[in-house]
Design an enzyme around this catalytic site. Sequence first.
Site, mmCIF file in Angstrom:
data_model
loop_
_atom_site.group_PDB
_atom_site.id
_atom_site.type_symbol
_atom_site.label_atom_id
_atom_site.label_comp_id
_atom_site.label_asym_id
_atom_site.label_seq_id
_atom_site.Cartn_x
_atom_site.Cartn_y
_atom_site.Cartn_z
ATOM 1 C CE1 TYR A 157 -3.760 2.461 0.832
ATOM 2 C CE2 TYR A 157 -2.252 3.296 2.506
ATOM 3 C CZ TYR A 157 -3.404 3.428 1.759
ATOM 4 O OH TYR A 157 -4.199 4.537 1.926
ATOM 5 C CE LYS A 161 -3.420 5.214 -1.415
ATOM 6 N NZ LYS A 161 -4.526 5.809 -2.206
#
Length: 260
Positions: A157, A161
């Site tokens: 994740y 990002k």
Amino acid sequence: MRRFEGYAAMVTGAGRGIGESVARRLAAEGARVLVTDVDAARAEEAAAGVCAAGGEALAHPADVTSRPSVEAAVRCAVDRFGRLDVLVNNAYATHEEAPRLEDEDDEGWQRDLDTTLTGAFRCCRAALPHLAAAGGRGSVVNIGSVNGIQDFGGHAYSAAKAGLASLTRTLAGQAAARGVRVNLVAPGTVATPAWEDRGTDLERAARAYPLGRVGRPEDVAAAVAYLASSDAAWVTGVTLPVDGGVLIANSELRRALAGQ
């Protein structure tokens, strides 16, 4: 204030949470919004909510891991609204990781990156010609995370990002000559349905935030509306933290030094 009168926008992952709140905010300020989500029922429900609040929205199922699906969504926005001025890349994926990196498999890592980072790339690729034709008001706002800036856990994740922040900068440099601005909002912890089964985690997380609470989807939507609007006409390539001050805090060290 209706900064988006005459605008058309497309928001991915807008069936609930931050994406739904962004769709509501843009519509409340006058935009016609294509509400997209991989879950068609959620998209329909969110679009209905926008319309019930007096906005104009249309639901369309879209899987950002599929180029044909993304291109169909962009075509739908342009066909129904006659233009596309704003793209908000909010769709993401995250999985529960193994305690040790060496025990991770490829599937979860790939799914997170394919949805969060490559999905945004697919949407930008499909939307850019239309954003460039928007007469100087074309705008992309990516939804990043403080995880892409600092260690808050989550390898895949966080990497996705961080990659999205990099894509924001490089695309901003390339798209500026075509009159398209590209920016990113980096939220901290936000109370969305993703936290519904996490017990008291949000209450405990709030103690780490200098402003004393976790975020609300509306906090992020307000920042997106600013970056997408003409109020930010001279702003491109930036990462805007919307994080209650968590990136400037070091609560654990402060407590340690205080002997707590």
